[in-house]
Enzyme design. Sequence first.
Site, PDB file in Angstrom:
ATOM      1  N   ARG A 169       0.829  -1.219   0.000  1.00  0.00           N
ATOM      2  CA  ARG A 169       0.000   0.000   0.000  1.00  0.00           C
ATOM      3  C   ARG A 169       0.862   1.268   0.000  1.00  0.00           C
ATOM      4  O   ARG A 169       0.530   2.263   0.648  1.00  0.00           O
ATOM      5  CB  ARG A 169      -0.935   0.030   1.226  1.00  0.00           C
ATOM      6  CG  ARG A 169      -1.886  -1.133   1.325  1.00  0.00           C
ATOM      7  CD  ARG A 169      -2.955  -1.116   0.234  1.00  0.00           C
ATOM      8  NE  ARG A 169      -3.865  -2.247   0.418  1.00  0.00           N
ATOM      9  CZ  ARG A 169      -3.662  -3.457  -0.103  1.00  0.00           C
ATOM     10  NH1 ARG A 169      -2.593  -3.686  -0.868  1.00  0.00           N
ATOM     11  NH2 ARG A 169      -4.523  -4.430   0.095  1.00  0.00           N
ATOM     12  N   SER A 222     -11.247  -0.021   3.669  1.00  0.00           N
ATOM     13  CA  SER A 222     -10.615  -0.392   4.939  1.00  0.00           C
ATOM     14  C   SER A 222      -9.857   0.798   5.513  1.00  0.00           C
ATOM     15  O   SER A 222      -9.096   1.451   4.813  1.00  0.00           O
ATOM     16  CB  SER A 222      -9.635  -1.546   4.730  1.00  0.00           C
ATOM     17  OG  SER A 222     -10.362  -2.711   4.428  1.00  0.00           O
ATOM     18  N   GLU A 314      -4.629   3.018   6.574  1.00  0.00           N
ATOM     19  CA  GLU A 314      -4.441   2.864   5.129  1.00  0.00           C
ATOM     20  C   GLU A 314      -4.981   4.114   4.427  1.00  0.00           C
ATOM     21  O   GLU A 314      -4.549   4.465   3.339  1.00  0.00           O
ATOM     22  CB  GLU A 314      -5.200   1.612   4.673  1.00  0.00           C
ATOM     23  CG  GLU A 314      -5.070   1.280   3.211  1.00  0.00           C
ATOM     24  CD  GLU A 314      -5.646  -0.097   2.893  1.00  0.00           C
ATOM     25  OE1 GLU A 314      -5.422  -1.054   3.655  1.00  0.00           O
ATOM     26  OE2 GLU A 314      -6.339  -0.201   1.869  1.00  0.00           O
TER      27      GLU A 314
HETATM   28  C1  LIG Z   1     -15.817   0.119  -1.009  1.00  0.00           C
HETATM   29  C2  LIG Z   1     -14.333   0.322  -1.102  1.00  0.00           C
HETATM   30  C3  LIG Z   1     -13.502  -0.773  -1.265  1.00  0.00           C
HETATM   31  C4  LIG Z   1     -12.117  -0.591  -1.359  1.00  0.00           C
HETATM   32  N1  LIG Z   1     -11.325  -1.687  -1.542  1.00  0.00           N
HETATM   33  C5  LIG Z   1      -9.982  -1.531  -1.621  1.00  0.00           C
HETATM   34  C6  LIG Z   1      -9.149  -2.658  -1.823  1.00  0.00           C
HETATM   35  O1  LIG Z   1      -9.601  -3.791  -1.937  1.00  0.00           O
HETATM   36  N2  LIG Z   1      -7.809  -2.466  -1.886  1.00  0.00           N
HETATM   37  C7  LIG Z   1      -7.253  -1.205  -1.783  1.00  0.00           C
HETATM   38  O2  LIG Z   1      -6.026  -1.102  -1.859  1.00  0.00           O
HETATM   39  N3  LIG Z   1      -8.035  -0.111  -1.615  1.00  0.00           N
HETATM   40  C8  LIG Z   1      -9.379  -0.238  -1.530  1.00  0.00           C
HETATM   41  N4  LIG Z   1     -10.175   0.862  -1.355  1.00  0.00           N
HETATM   42  C9  LIG Z   1      -9.563   2.187  -1.223  1.00  0.00           C
HETATM   43  C10 LIG Z   1      -9.511   2.987  -2.539  1.00  0.00           C
HETATM   44  O3  LIG Z   1     -10.517   2.591  -3.394  1.00  0.00           O
HETATM   45  C11 LIG Z   1      -8.197   2.814  -3.254  1.00  0.00           C
HETATM   46  O4  LIG Z   1      -7.145   3.172  -2.423  1.00  0.00           O
HETATM   47  C12 LIG Z   1      -8.145   3.677  -4.535  1.00  0.00           C
HETATM   48  O5  LIG Z   1      -7.029   3.265  -5.262  1.00  0.00           O
HETATM   49  C13 LIG Z   1      -8.082   5.186  -4.278  1.00  0.00           C
HETATM   50  O6  LIG Z   1      -8.233   5.882  -5.512  1.00  0.00           O
HETATM   51  P1  LIG Z   1      -8.929   7.311  -5.595  1.00  0.00           P
HETATM   52  O7  LIG Z   1      -8.833   7.786  -6.990  1.00  0.00           O
HETATM   53  O8  LIG Z   1     -10.301   7.261  -5.026  1.00  0.00           O
HETATM   54  O9  LIG Z   1      -7.988   8.168  -4.651  1.00  0.00           O
HETATM   55  P2  LIG Z   1      -8.396   9.404  -3.702  1.00  0.00           P
HETATM   56  O10 LIG Z   1      -9.157   8.888  -2.523  1.00  0.00           O
HETATM   57  O11 LIG Z   1      -9.025  10.485  -4.496  1.00  0.00           O
HETATM   58  O12 LIG Z   1      -6.956   9.878  -3.231  1.00  0.00           O
HETATM   59  C14 LIG Z   1      -6.166   9.057  -2.424  1.00  0.00           C
HETATM   60  C15 LIG Z   1      -4.745   9.663  -2.352  1.00  0.00           C
HETATM   61  O13 LIG Z   1      -4.128   9.545  -3.623  1.00  0.00           O
HETATM   62  C16 LIG Z   1      -3.729  10.817  -4.101  1.00  0.00           C
HETATM   63  N5  LIG Z   1      -3.924  10.836  -5.544  1.00  0.00           N
HETATM   64  C17 LIG Z   1      -5.062  10.571  -6.237  1.00  0.00           C
HETATM   65  N6  LIG Z   1      -4.841  10.676  -7.559  1.00  0.00           N
HETATM   66  C18 LIG Z   1      -3.536  11.027  -7.710  1.00  0.00           C
HETATM   67  C19 LIG Z   1      -2.698  11.309  -8.836  1.00  0.00           C
HETATM   68  N7  LIG Z   1      -3.159  11.269 -10.107  1.00  0.00           N
HETATM   69  N8  LIG Z   1      -1.406  11.634  -8.616  1.00  0.00           N
HETATM   70  C20 LIG Z   1      -0.899  11.686  -7.354  1.00  0.00           C
HETATM   71  N9  LIG Z   1      -1.637  11.449  -6.245  1.00  0.00           N
HETATM   72  C21 LIG Z   1      -2.944  11.121  -6.427  1.00  0.00           C
HETATM   73  C22 LIG Z   1      -4.618  11.831  -3.376  1.00  0.00           C
HETATM   74  O14 LIG Z   1      -3.988  13.095  -3.269  1.00  0.00           O
HETATM   75  C23 LIG Z   1      -4.760  11.160  -2.017  1.00  0.00           C
HETATM   76  O15 LIG Z   1      -3.651  11.450  -1.210  1.00  0.00           O
HETATM   77  C24 LIG Z   1     -11.562   0.703  -1.262  1.00  0.00           C
HETATM   78  C25 LIG Z   1     -12.418   1.813  -1.106  1.00  0.00           C
HETATM   79  C26 LIG Z   1     -13.788   1.628  -1.031  1.00  0.00           C
HETATM   80  C27 LIG Z   1     -14.680   2.828  -0.890  1.00  0.00           C
END
Ligand SMILES: Cc1cc2nc3c(=O)[nH]c(=O)nc-3n(C[C@H](O)[C@H](O)[C@H](O)COP(=O)(O)OP(=O)(O)OC[C@H]3O[C@@H](n4cnc5c(N)ncnc54)[C@H](O)[C@@H]3O)c2cc1C
Length: 320
Positions: A169, A222, A314
């Site tokens: 992660r 999570s 996380e």
């Molecule tokens: C129902 C549910 C299930 C999930 N299951 C999992 C799972 O199984 N495994 C897992 O690992 N995660 C899981 N997640 C967490 C999440 O979905 C992941 O971590 C996902 O990859 C986050 O992407 P995001 O675009 O929503 O990021 P955001 O929440 O928008 O941002 C997260 C971080 O990344 C940074 N960021 C976003 N885009 C960029 C970019 N282009 N460049 C640089 N930094 C950036 C942001 O500044 C922030 O610090 C889950 C979430 C939910 C709601």
Amino acid sequence: MNFQKNILLKNYSNYKIGGPAKYFIEVTSAEELKEVFRQAPFDAVQGKQDKIAILGGGTNILISDQGFDGLVIHNKIGGIERSEDNVIAGSGVLIKELLDFCIENSLSGLEWAGGLPGTLGGAVRGNAGAFKGETKDNIVEVKSLGLKNNSAMQNEKIRNKKECKFSYRDSIFKSGEASVEFIISVTLNLRPGDKEEIRKSIQQKIDYRNLKHPMNYPNIGSIFKNIPLDSLQKQLQEKFLPYVKTDPFLVVPTTKLLALSGLKGRRCKGAMISDKHPNFIVNVDSASEKDIRALIKIAKETIRKRYGIPLEEEIIYLPR
Ligand SMILES: Cc1cc2nc3c(=O)[nH]c(=O)nc-3n(C[C@H](O)[C@H](O)[C@H](O)COP(=O)(O)OP(=O)(O)OC[C@H]3O[C@@H](n4cnc5c(N)ncnc54)[C@H](O)[C@@H]3O)c2cc1C
């Protein structure tokens, strides 16, 4: 450029939590992003990297009730194209869109990500993983842009997989020297496969998630990382052996520890430790960031007292 003011971030958060951003802009291409860095005209932002925040799908981020006193850049950089054996995708592409593309083009390798919400950029930054797979498994290279104003052009970088320093992660974009860079696009290594097999495999993961996760309430997945088995003393390793799973190495699922500690269903105002999956803290009734933080504190204190294990978040906090 359309720099908006006082935009309520809860509308961009999967949690439906978060106050206003002082400035807010959506970018749909790398060119627009460069222009944002060149034009960001206000003293509050210029030259101050901690005054710029990137928002992808908002599925992993707990935003302050006070909002963000700077510029939030909402990533909508799209586009998916094939290049020989690889696929190049914009960082704002949703994982769901990418998986639909994989099915359409009979490309295998990303099935583990079935049902993973959020954007590709967010997944790369946090090396998101599930079902024994991790984002790093599919990475060839990542293109990013330094968040330094006026010199944005000179700060475009391409890193190969090794240079991205992926770990559990984590990546160079999360906690390393590139943590102030904006991921623009990602080259992924996929292989030809059977369309129906790929579709089925993705759907299985989606069905599993729908069964196990509390999808009826706003959440950000999570809250805590799982606990690497080899980080525990022998006695605890033996105690938790029945619960150990591969993620992608051997871990004790934090959700189990929270359940064993009687924390299922614990509430703080509008927030609740899910009774379906206690590593999720759900927004059951207009929860605030404070309510979520209170439950995070209770969970950490309980697990430390009971097992001597320090839980590690996380999720990401905005501001940090
Ligand atoms: C129902 C549910 C299930 C999930 N299951 C999992 C799972 O199984 N495994 C897992 O690992 N995660 C899981 N997640 C967490 C999440 O979905 C992941 O971590 C996902 O990859 C986050 O992407 P995001 O675009 O929503 O990021 P955001 O929440 O928008 O941002 C997260 C971080 O990344 C940074 N960021 C976003 N885009 C960029 C970019 N282009 N460049 C640089 N930094 C950036 C942001 O500044 C922030 O610090 C889950 C979430 C939910 C709601």
